[in-house]
Design a protein around this motif. Structure first.
Motif: not given
Lengths: 274, 544
Positions: B68-69, B144-149
């Motif tokens: 992640r990141g 691993a990929v998702a960032r934000g609502a």
């Protein structure tokens, strides 16, 4: 050791009145697999030009005998002659004279029916043009023309028996050995096979086939040898083997010692009061 | 028109629609349970594979979460998904009879309409080890990929869509090919599966090595840029796009996956309806072609008589018999891969090209076993040593027809990669000597140590009880071949050692002549033995 088998059939010479030399002469034939004796001292002369049935229950040694006679299985003891030539000492003369349809062995199934016959004929040393001519005729007569380009692996049981028969007939043998040619074959194919075989014997050739379907043997054969437990129990013309019995089936059951086996009291409940 | 196509009417009592999904799920679970109850071996295998899959999936999730990141996380995620989806598409072709609840031929008599049937089948397909693994992958990927609502919201849609696309892909491929898979051709195909896996591993191995050298994942980015728009990877690509604020791209990618799901389900439904309402193709007799000349193309140039006939049959079997084909393709592939790959990595020698000759020469071993019990047809036509000689020689010639050009090709390619043209004639000569020796020992081993090759199973090449025989014949044959080649090998070593490199070309004619002589001698010797042992050979090869 070879010993005299109990002959209950007629004459010890070839059953018919024929004076021609026998198609097949077997003397003192033995074969043992481990502890089990499959064929125990067979002496047999099969007359030429006849439709001959080798009958017997499962495990009687029919397939073993036919395998040894055709040179596919080495006997422990005994001698075999086909048309006066020793099978094991003179294979050149014998293999050219016989046609074989074994039971339980594969064909080259990744060839199409036509390719299989072309292969067999050329392997037998026939010229290519002749092979192709005979192949076309055999495929037609045996009703396989429509499936000639299909791979044999995709054939049904009846079609396999028919293409095997065609392969066995291709080089016009003097003696044809067929192991259970009608096993698993539908009535239509059976009738076709029968027609081809009858026509073939009328030309003076000899057919030896094994079966345990008595009605079939009775309607087809003019000479019969009965086998049980590795021995010949009777031999001779159909009439001689049948004797006083109403049918070959009865005579056969009597000969192999199964005739008296009545269910007796053991199943008396079956069909009784419920 | 049939029940499946007819408009809804009162004549056909419709199954309660909402009830179908639970029925199928229960059916699937019951079949699974009963299957496991049947034998403890099956239970052990199932539990083992479940545990292994769970461990693997857990490791994968952990690995993805740890990523992640990371800048390359999305590249990895979409590529992994694409590989797994490819697996789903290919799997049913190699492992057909997997799922009884989904076998449409068992449902044909039931009054079921296609649409609810497909829904129920799709849901029940989600039960199993494969979907579990895919779910874990998809979950790990979005973590691993998702960032934000917004990305999280997209992820909630993306995970089930990914899973459903995979399952629908497998089912539609299987249904579209069910005719193939239940036919003899399908079983032949399954026999080749081992081969595909073996060759595939070589390529994966090679790709991984190159990847390691070429500076990691960044070299795959151009590929990933394409794949992230391909369903089902595009669903996970959408999560990545949403994380970066590219909402338009995210919507597009997600839509693509949803559309793909719809298309796959539609395709599945169509082929299922067709399958359940049309006659079985296998009962329709093949239409006969015009009976023309038997021999066409290459075969027409073969000599008449036994030589040409046997060569023709041998070559047809290489192309048509799945077992023979598999060993041939494996020998051809490995014979090329080993010398050339070693040369590419700079660690090879031109002399490694002899490997190809060795691999292909192995095909001469157990010639009669390759015939199976159909060998009786050959046995009945051999009545002298001369016949047996013609038979074995023709088989060796058929083999040479492929092997000779191939050996030349492999040697030339290896020499070209290494730039070592000076050693080419020597290597070629050595290959030819080795080939002759392999043909000789192979022919003798075929006559003396025949064994049955079972026709079922991709990985069984020896009948039970004959494994020792097979190993002795091949191992002894290879040692004997090496010994037979000793004069030529000795000459090579001597020429190198005595600094007579200018004379290395001499090895080509010497190897060719020596190989021919040894091969001829071997076939001669084998022919006498084979002719005397026909019934014994037939018994040995009839056990499969």
């Amino acid at each position: 050791m070879p010993e005299q088998t109990d002959i209950t059939g007629g004459a010890s010479t070839a059953g018919g009145a024929s004076t021609a030399p026998p198609a097949v002469r077997v003397q003192g034939l033995w074969k043992r697999f481990g502890d089990q004796v499959a064929v125990s001292g067979i002496d047999l002369e099969l007359p030429a030009g006849k439709f001959i049935g080798l009958v017997g229950p499962n495990g009687a040694g029919k397939t073993t005998t036919l395998s040894m006679v055709t040179g596919l299985l080495r006997p422990d003891m005994g001698s075999i002659e086909v048309g006066g030539h020793d099978v094991w000492r003179d294979p050149v003369a014998v293999k050219a004279r016989i046609g074989v349809l074994p039971e339980g062995l594969r064909l080259f199934e990744r060839l199409s029916g036509r390719e299989l016959l072309a292969y067999t004929g050329r392997l037998r040393g026939l010229p290519g043009v002749e092979v192709d001519k005979r192949t076309t005729q055999l495929l037609d007569v045996l009703d396989l023309a429509g499936a000639q380009h299909k791979l044999v692996v995709d054939y049904s049981t009846g079609m396999r028996k028919k293409i095997g028969l065609a392969a066995a007939l291709l080089h016009n043998p003097e003696v044809l050995f067929l192991d259970e040619p009608f096993e698993g074959v539908d009535p239509v194919s059976a009738q076709t096979i029968r027609g081809v075989l009858e026509r073939y014997t009328r030309s003076g050739a000899t057919v030896v086939f094994s079966s345990h379907v008595m009605e079939l043997v009775e309607s087809l054969c003019d000479w019969v040898a009965v086998m049980a437990a590795g021995r010949i129990r009777a031999r001779g013309t159909l009439a001689e083997v049948r004797g006083d019995a109403p049918s070959l089936q009865d005579a056969f059951l009597e000969l192999v010692g199964a005739g008296a086996r009545d269910t007796g009291q053991s199943l008396d409940w079956l069909g009784g009061a419920r | 028109m049939t029940v499946l196509d007819s408009p809804a009417g009162h004549a056909v009592p419709a199954a309660p629609r909402q009830g179908l999904v639970p029925v199928f799920v229960r059916l699937k679970l019951t079949l699974l349970r009963n299957g496991l109850r049947q034998s403890s071996g099956r239970r052990a295998v199932y539990i083992t594979s479940l545990v292994v899959t769970l461990l693997f999936a857990a490791g994968q999730v952990a690995g993805l979460v740890a990523l992640r990141g990371h800048a390359q996380a999305e590249t990895l995620v979409v590529l992994l998904t694409a590989v797994v989806a490819l697996g789903w598409a290919v799997m049913p072709l190699f492992f057909p009879s997997g799922d009884e609840t989904l076998d449409p031929s068992r449902l044909v008599m039931l009054p079921l309409r296609p649409r609810p049937l497909i829904g129920a089948l799709l849901v029940s397909s989600l039960i199993g080890i494969g979907p579990l693994f895919t779910l874990a992958l998809a979950l790990g990927s979005v973590i691993a990929v998702a960032r934000g609502a917004t990305a999280v919201v997209v992820a909630f849609v993306a995970v089930p869509v990914t899973l459903l696309v995979c399952v629908a892909l497998a089912r539609s491929v299987a249904t579209a090919n069910v005719r193939l898979l239940t036919s003899r051709k399908g079983r032949d195909l399954a026999l080749l599966s081992g081969l595909v896996i073996a060759v595939g591993i070589q390529f994966v191995n090679f790709a991984a090595q190159r990847l390691g050298r070429a500076g990691g994942l960044s070299s795959l980015e151009p590929l990933a840029d394409v794949v992230r728009w391909l369903p089902p990877a595009s669903a996970l690509g959408a999560v990545g796009s949403a994380s970066e604020g590219a909402y338009g791209a995210a919507a597009g990618q997600l839509l693509l996956s949803v559309l793909a799901l719809g298309a796959l389900v539609g395709l599945w439904q169509r082929s299922l309806s067709k399958l359940m309402t049309s006659p079985d193709g296998s009962t329709i007799a093949a239409a006969g072609r015009d009976a023309g000349s038997e021999r066409s193309g290459l075969f027409a140039r073969f000599p008449e008589g036994r030589t040409g006939t046997v060569m023709e049959r041998s070559l047809r079997y290489v192309a048509r018999d799945p077992k023979t084909k598999a060993t041939w393709v494996a020998a051809l592939a490995i014979g090329l891969i080993v010398p050339v790959l070693n040369a590419v990595q700079g660690s090879g020698s031109v002399y490694l090209a002899c490997f190809a000759a060795g691999m292909l020469g192995m095909q001469m071993y157990n010639q009669f076993g390759q015939d199976t019990s159909a060998f009786w047809m050959v046995a009945l036509s051999i009545s002298s040593s001369r016949d047996a000689y013609a038979e074995l020689r023709a088989r060796a010639l058929a083999l040479l027809l492929i092997t000779l050009p191939y050996t030349v090709l492999v040697t030339a390619v290896t020499a070209a990669v290494l730039g070592d043209w000076a050693a080419l004639p020597a290597s070629m000569g050595l290959s030819l000597a080795l080939l002759g020796a392999m043909l000789a020992t192979g022919a003798v081993a075929s006559a003396l140590f025949p064994y049955s090759i079972p026709q079922e199973g991709a990985f069984k090449n020896v009948a039970p009880g004959q494994a020792g025989l097979a190993w002795i014949s091949i191992l002894g044959g290879m040692v004997a071949s090496a010994l037979l080649c000793a004069p030529v090998i000795g000459l090579t070593v001597w020429l190198h050692g005595a600094d007579l490199r200018g004379w290395l070309w001499l090895l080509l004619p010497v190897g060719a002549v020596y190989g021919t002589f040894v091969g001829w001698l071997g076939v001669r010797l084998a022919a006498t033995r084979a002719a005397a042992r026909l019934p014994e050979i037939l018994t040995a090869v009839s056990k499969g």
